[in-house]
Design an enzyme around this catalytic site. Structure first.
Site, PDB file in Angstrom:
ATOM      1  N   ASP A  41       1.848  -1.964  -0.398  1.00 28.03           N
ATOM      2  CA  ASP A  41       2.613  -1.163  -1.361  1.00 28.03           C
ATOM      3  C   ASP A  41       1.794   0.069  -1.763  1.00 28.03           C
ATOM      4  O   ASP A  41       2.285   0.936  -2.495  1.00 28.03           O
ATOM      5  CB  ASP A  41       3.070  -1.994  -2.573  1.00 28.03           C
ATOM      6  N   SER A  42       0.567   0.179  -1.228  1.00 27.13           N
ATOM      7  CA  SER A  42      -0.213   1.412  -1.375  1.00 27.13           C
ATOM      8  C   SER A  42       0.549   2.581  -0.752  1.00 27.13           C
ATOM      9  O   SER A  42       0.179   3.738  -0.950  1.00 27.13           O
ATOM     10  CB  SER A  42      -1.589   1.270  -0.713  1.00 27.13           C
ATOM     11  N   ASP A  80       3.617  -6.316   1.966  1.00 25.31           N
ATOM     12  CA  ASP A  80       3.350  -6.527   0.538  1.00 25.31           C
ATOM     13  C   ASP A  80       4.654  -6.791  -0.212  1.00 25.31           C
ATOM     14  O   ASP A  80       5.660  -6.122   0.039  1.00 25.31           O
ATOM     15  CB  ASP A  80       2.721  -5.261  -0.054  1.00 25.31           C
ATOM     16  N   LYS A 109       2.316 -10.661   1.453  1.00 25.44           N
ATOM     17  CA  LYS A 109       1.163 -10.733   0.548  1.00 25.44           C
ATOM     18  C   LYS A 109       1.671 -10.544  -0.861  1.00 25.44           C
ATOM     19  O   LYS A 109       2.522  -9.694  -1.104  1.00 25.44           O
ATOM     20  CB  LYS A 109       0.135  -9.652   0.891  1.00 25.44           C
ATOM     21  N   GLU A 111       0.324 -10.395  -5.113  1.00 20.83           N
ATOM     22  CA  GLU A 111      -0.828 -10.272  -5.996  1.00 20.83           C
ATOM     23  C   GLU A 111      -0.808 -11.339  -7.083  1.00 20.83           C
ATOM     24  O   GLU A 111       0.251 -11.618  -7.651  1.00 20.83           O
ATOM     25  CB  GLU A 111      -0.822  -8.881  -6.673  1.00 20.83           C
ATOM     26  N   GLU A 177     -10.164  -7.853  -4.027  1.00 18.66           N
ATOM     27  CA  GLU A 177     -10.256  -6.396  -4.221  1.00 18.66           C
ATOM     28  C   GLU A 177     -11.140  -6.057  -5.417  1.00 18.66           C
ATOM     29  O   GLU A 177     -10.942  -6.578  -6.523  1.00 18.66           O
ATOM     30  CB  GLU A 177      -8.843  -5.797  -4.414  1.00 18.66           C
TER      31      GLU A 177
END
Ligand code: KIV
Length: 259
Positions: A41-42, A80, A109, A111, A177
């Site tokens: 999602d970056s 993501d 993925k 978070e 991270e």
């Protein structure tokens, strides 16, 4: 690369992971031999020009997963889960994860640690492999008060427990991270799944970086990224030369024209 193969790399060799967002970036990363490609999602920051990852939508993720899928034939393709796609309920999380799998992802993925344990368990049960992500999770930027290193001092034990819970819930790997290198090394020694570091030192099982950061294509340069090739300079020089040759009339030539 498959999920079981990726998982079995632990202790054998270091998995190399990189983000990609479309057909050309996916194809270049795949051809260069990257093991796992993440449609992160970056993309909000490096492709769409948002301030952070929070505005990224499911539709945007699906669109970029489909494009990247067309360029990736060998690496494991992970997508993501964007902010808002896994907060409401486990059922909603499963629906959103299935949309990303239908778009071409082989795993998702998400978070968080204990807060997403139930979702990781359910996704794994229904056949969607999950990569965890703990430490500085960018979707929680407002709770952290900025992009700050996580897991310093007393927080270290809590971070270890969070990583362990992600593993116990069924994740096949976990991203660490912006975690102090010694803490990441301890987590790596404790877990049986591969830890993939970004700003977490050399003691992780593997590393992940953002495509634009290692090729100098981003607006910002994070401390944890090294520029391995200056693509920005090459592209700018190429465009300048094109402009010059159009202006002076040397492009196109007769070979580049149809008679
Ligand atoms: O979105 C992303 O690119 C990521 C990586 C930095 C791990 O989550």
């Amino acid at each position: 690369m498959t999920v079981p193969k990726f998982r079995s790399l632990k202790g054998k060799r270091k998995p190399v992971c990189l983000t990609a967002y479309d057909e050309p970036t996916g194809r270049l990363a795949d051809e260069a031999g990257v093991d796992l490609i993440l449609v992160g999602d970056s993309l909000g920051n490096v492709v769409l020009g948002y301030e952070n990852t929070l505005p990224v939508t499911m539709e945007e993720m699906e669109h970029h997963v489909r494009a990247t899928r067309r360029g990736v034939t060998r690496a494991l393709l992970v997508a993501d889960m964007p902010f808002g796609s896994f907060q409401a309920s486990v059922d909603h999380t499963v629906e959103c994860a299935c949309r990303l799998v239908k778009a071409g992802a082989e795993a998702v993925k998400l978070e968080g640690g204990s807060s997403v344990e139930k979702s990781i368990r359910r996704l794994t049960e229904v056949g969607v492999p999950v990569m965890g992500h703990v430490g500085m999770t960018p979707q929680s930027v407002h709770s952290f008060g900025g992009f700050r290193v996580q897991g310093r001092g007393e927080q270290a034990e809590m971070l270890m427990r969070e990583a362990m819970r992600v593993q116990e819930a069924g994740a096949f790997s976990v991203v660490l991270e912006m975690v102090p290198a010694d803490v990441a090394e301890r987590i790596t020694a404790k877990l049986s799944i591969p830890t993939i570091g970004i700003g977490a030192g050399p003691g992780c099982d593997g590393q992940i970086q953002v495509f634009h950061d290692i090729l100098n294509l981003g607006r910002f340069h994070p401390k944890h990224a090294r520029v391995f090739a200056d693509a920005a300079q090459t592209i700018t020089e190429g465009i300048r030369t094109y402009a010059e040759q159009v202006r002076e009339g040397t492009f196109p030539s007769s070979e580049e024209s149809f008679q």
